[in-house]
Design a protein around this motif. Structure first.
Motif, PDB file in Angstrom:
ATOM      1  N   TYR A  52      -1.092  83.109  75.502  1.00  0.00           N
ATOM      2  CA  TYR A  52       0.307  83.397  75.220  1.00  0.00           C
ATOM      3  C   TYR A  52       1.100  83.566  76.520  1.00  0.00           C
ATOM      4  O   TYR A  52       0.556  83.971  77.547  1.00  0.00           O
ATOM      5  CB  TYR A  52       0.415  84.645  74.338  1.00  0.00           C
ATOM      6  CG  TYR A  52      -0.235  84.395  72.986  1.00  0.00           C
ATOM      7  CD1 TYR A  52       0.497  83.922  71.915  1.00  0.00           C
ATOM      8  CD2 TYR A  52      -1.613  84.561  72.821  1.00  0.00           C
ATOM      9  CE1 TYR A  52      -0.109  83.646  70.694  1.00  0.00           C
ATOM     10  CE2 TYR A  52      -2.226  84.283  71.608  1.00  0.00           C
ATOM     11  CZ  TYR A  52      -1.461  83.824  70.555  1.00  0.00           C
ATOM     12  OH  TYR A  52      -2.074  83.519  69.359  1.00  0.00           O
ATOM     13  N   GLY A  80       5.579  86.033  75.294  1.00  0.00           N
ATOM     14  CA  GLY A  80       4.523  86.148  74.285  1.00  0.00           C
ATOM     15  C   GLY A  80       4.385  84.911  73.432  1.00  0.00           C
ATOM     16  O   GLY A  80       3.579  84.899  72.482  1.00  0.00           O
ATOM     17  N   THR A 131       1.602  90.105  70.678  1.00  0.00           N
ATOM     18  CA  THR A 131       1.566  90.006  72.137  1.00  0.00           C
ATOM     19  C   THR A 131       2.905  90.428  72.723  1.00  0.00           C
ATOM     20  O   THR A 131       2.963  91.125  73.746  1.00  0.00           O
ATOM     21  CB  THR A 131       1.216  88.570  72.576  1.00  0.00           C
ATOM     22  OG1 THR A 131      -0.051  88.199  72.023  1.00  0.00           O
ATOM     23  CG2 THR A 131       1.144  88.468  74.093  1.00  0.00           C
ATOM     24  N   VAL A 163      -5.369  92.433  73.371  1.00  0.00           N
ATOM     25  CA  VAL A 163      -4.436  91.670  74.204  1.00  0.00           C
ATOM     26  C   VAL A 163      -4.727  91.990  75.668  1.00  0.00           C
ATOM     27  O   VAL A 163      -4.697  93.159  76.073  1.00  0.00           O
ATOM     28  CB  VAL A 163      -2.972  92.013  73.863  1.00  0.00           C
ATOM     29  CG1 VAL A 163      -2.019  91.156  74.693  1.00  0.00           C
ATOM     30  CG2 VAL A 163      -2.700  91.814  72.373  1.00  0.00           C
ATOM     31  N   TRP A 203      -1.162  85.774  78.896  1.00  0.00           N
ATOM     32  CA  TRP A 203      -1.890  86.797  78.138  1.00  0.00           C
ATOM     33  C   TRP A 203      -2.930  86.108  77.270  1.00  0.00           C
ATOM     34  O   TRP A 203      -2.676  85.043  76.704  1.00  0.00           O
ATOM     35  CB  TRP A 203      -0.940  87.595  77.238  1.00  0.00           C
ATOM     36  CG  TRP A 203       0.048  88.432  77.976  1.00  0.00           C
ATOM     37  CD1 TRP A 203       1.236  88.025  78.500  1.00  0.00           C
ATOM     38  CD2 TRP A 203      -0.065  89.832  78.275  1.00  0.00           C
ATOM     39  NE1 TRP A 203       1.882  89.068  79.108  1.00  0.00           N
ATOM     40  CE2 TRP A 203       1.112  90.198  78.978  1.00  0.00           C
ATOM     41  CE3 TRP A 203      -1.017  90.805  78.013  1.00  0.00           C
ATOM     42  CZ2 TRP A 203       1.335  91.495  79.427  1.00  0.00           C
ATOM     43  CZ3 TRP A 203      -0.788  92.107  78.451  1.00  0.00           C
ATOM     44  CH2 TRP A 203       0.363  92.449  79.148  1.00  0.00           C
ATOM     45  N   SER A 254      -5.162  86.745  73.928  1.00  0.00           N
ATOM     46  CA  SER A 254      -5.163  87.635  72.756  1.00  0.00           C
ATOM     47  C   SER A 254      -6.158  87.148  71.728  1.00  0.00           C
ATOM     48  O   SER A 254      -6.420  85.936  71.619  1.00  0.00           O
ATOM     49  CB  SER A 254      -3.771  87.687  72.111  1.00  0.00           C
ATOM     50  OG  SER A 254      -2.797  88.173  73.003  1.00  0.00           O
TER      51      SER A 254
END
Length: 563
Positions: free
Chosen positions: A47, A52, A73, A107, A119, A121
């Motif tokens: 992400y 996000g 996220t 996350v 990110w 997740s």
């Protein structure tokens, strides 16, 4: 900046996908719970570092998590005060981009050369997160606190070290806590695999090139989705689907959908749907939007998936309906059941506009069943959670698949041999529910019929299912499939739940049986148009047609009498 050639772009696209696929596989192989390790109820993705937005998601993950993990996220991004390499946030708050409380998100910030790049997740379905019933699927909850432990974004791992104090709070509020540490370690390990694989991709192509590729892939997905939408004639398309009940009040809930198509965009108006309900069939907005995302992806599967895929889809918040749940509305059925009614509404609305792409309604229920208690043979507590498949709807060219997984994902029933090994249960039957399919030019697929008995001790059973009031509808003249059916046999006495597909706290003693028949898929086109060759084939295989008869049949009644 150097222009990326098409070959390199395709390689990076597949590389990002492979990172997510490897996270999925690592999670499955290391998980303790059968619902993750065998049932595949999980998902992993990459992400965007500041928004996000979805960059890539594993092909082996549940589609319903495609949209929701974007929102969860983002919730972490908005609430994280400090972020360090090795941190992992945990959350399951439905109102912060979640689904139900059992879907627990991890996350993790991904750093490359000291800079936050993205990110990572994932979501895993934990068999229990506390609450009033084992397994979390309370059919009668009237507030979210009754459904289990609700976690806002907090750091479970800090700079790579697990926070024992937060872990102890979690484990002190859930059942079979000693078994959850295996799933926690597996979930964290999957993200570590993602770190290593994404680092290797950046080392090979450079962070700037991969960053540029991510932007181009988003732009390309948006353009492809717009081109697909352009093939739909401009206008309004309407449909109505129903949820059996909210589990508390025995009355149906309506999803009234208006799709407005103009040019290369679609608007999904759900504002005329039923108001918020007392029971756990409310849907948080993240799940409502994700259900529409996955429905459109079902219709146009060739469009690659990332944040750009969703740009042409306008979904106004359906305020003051049960599809925009606010705290403290209970939501345990939102992702597993309500989301499938939303997707079904999209399919039905667009059926006449896209008859060659659309299909009749699938079973549309995950068949959530949880049985929890204590095994006197081992002295250990247990929670068995299973999902079951059902029939897919017929389409322009093919009959529907039998015992297909639910609309929202690839999660499947764990092998019954493993369930019988792990829990004090015995499956007396697990078979295709012949005659459950909706008739049509192309008939629907068949649902599943199973019977599970408690072998010893005492337990409590709860289930949240749907399509028990009416079966999955056919389209273009096709017949509906058989509805969901549940029967409970306690000391030889048969009980049919008041709400047909939802109940909780059912006392089970050794020898008690729960029998379930999942819905068959709807038929496509009039049954009078069905080929004589296909009719003969069905007779040869002994499939039979959908009927209004008792779905369990006389042979099963005789078996009950014998028992």
């Amino acid at each position: 900046m150097k222009t990326i050639d098409p070959v390199t772009l395709a390689v990076i696209q597949n590389g990002l996908q492979q990172v997510c696929n490897e996270m999925d596989m690592a999670f499955v192989r290391a998980a303790f719970s059968p619902v993750i390790a065998e049932g595949l109820d999980r998902s992993d993705g990459i992400y965007h570092r500041s928004t996000g937005e979805l960059i890539a998601q594993g092909e082996l993950g549940l589609p319903i998590f495609v949209g929701t993990m974007q929102f969860s996220t983002r919730a972490v991004i908005d609430r994280a005060k400090t972020v360090d390499d090795g941190d992992i946030f945990i959350l399951n708050d439905p109102y912060l981009g979640g689904t139900h409380l059992m879907d627990v998100k991890f996350v993790k910030p991904f750093f490359y050369k000291g800079e936050l790049f993205a990110w990572l997740s994932n979501t895993g379905h934990w068999p229990d997160t506390g609450g009033m019933v084992p397994g979390g699927f309370s059919a009668k909850a009237t507030e979210v606190e009754q459904e289990g432990l609700r976690l806002p974004p907090v750091k479970l791992f800090k700079k790579g070290v697990i926070d024992d104090e937060i872990l102890s709070i979690i484990l002190s509020n859930i059942r079979i806590a000693d078994q959850r540490i295996g799933d926690i370690r597996a979930q964290a390990a999957a993200l570590e695999i993602g770190e290593r694989r994404l680092t290797a991709l950046l080392e090979r192509y450079g962070a700037d090139t991969v960053e540029q590729a991510i932007g181009l892939l988003k732009q390309g997905a948006s353009q492809q989705m717009r081109a697909k939408i352009a093939t739909i004639p401009d206008g309004e398309y309407r449909s109505t689907t129903i949820v059996d009940s909210d589990g508390v009040i025995d009355a149906p809930l309506e999803i009234n959908l208006i799709i407005r198509k103009h040019g290369e965009e679609l608007e999904f108006d759900l504002s005329e749907s039923s108001p918020p309900c007392r029971g756990p069939m409310n849907s948080v907005i993240a799940t409502t939007k994700s259900a529409i995302y996955l429905a459109i992806k079902h219709i146009f599967p060739e469009v690659p998936i990332n944040a750009g895929t969703f740009e042409p889809l306008n979904i106004p918040v359906p305020a003051n309906t049960f599809l925009d749940a606010k705290y403290p509305r209970p939501v345990s059925g939102c992702a597993a059941e309500v989301s499938q009614r939303i997707a079904e509404a999209v399919f039905l609305a667009l059926a006449e506009a896209l008859p060659d792409r659309l299909f009749a309604a699938p079973a549309g229920t995950s068949g959530n069943l949880a049985i929890g208690g204590s095994d006197p043979e081992t002295g250990n507590s247990f929670v068995m959670y299973i999902v079951t498949g059902g029939g897919y709807g017929g389409s322009a060219e093919l009959d529907g698949i039998s015992n297909g997984c639910s609309t929202i994902g690839i999660a499947k029933t764990p092998p019954i041999e493993i369930l019988e090994q792990r829990f004090p249960v015995l499956f007396k039957e697990f078979s295709i529910a012949e005659g459950s399919a909706g008739a049509g030019r192309q008939r629907g697929g068949f649902g599943v019929r199973y019977a599970v008995a408690l072998r010893r001790g005492e337990a409590r059973a709860s289930f949240v299912m749907d399509h028990g009031r009416v079966g999955p509808p056919g389209i273009l003249g096709g017949d509906p499939g058989q509805p969901n059916r549940i029967e409970i046999f306690q000391s030889g006495r048969k009980v049919i739940p008041l709400h047909l597909s939802k109940d909780q706290d059912i006392e089970m003693h050794a020898g008690d049986v729960i029998r379930v028949q999942t819905p068959g898929g709807g038929g496509y086109g009039p049954r009078s148009d069905r080929s004589s060759l296909l009719i003969q084939r069905d007779k040869q295989y002994g499939y039979g047609e959908s009927s209004s008869l008792d779905p369990f049949g006389d042979d099963v009644k005789k078996q009950h009498a014998a028992e």
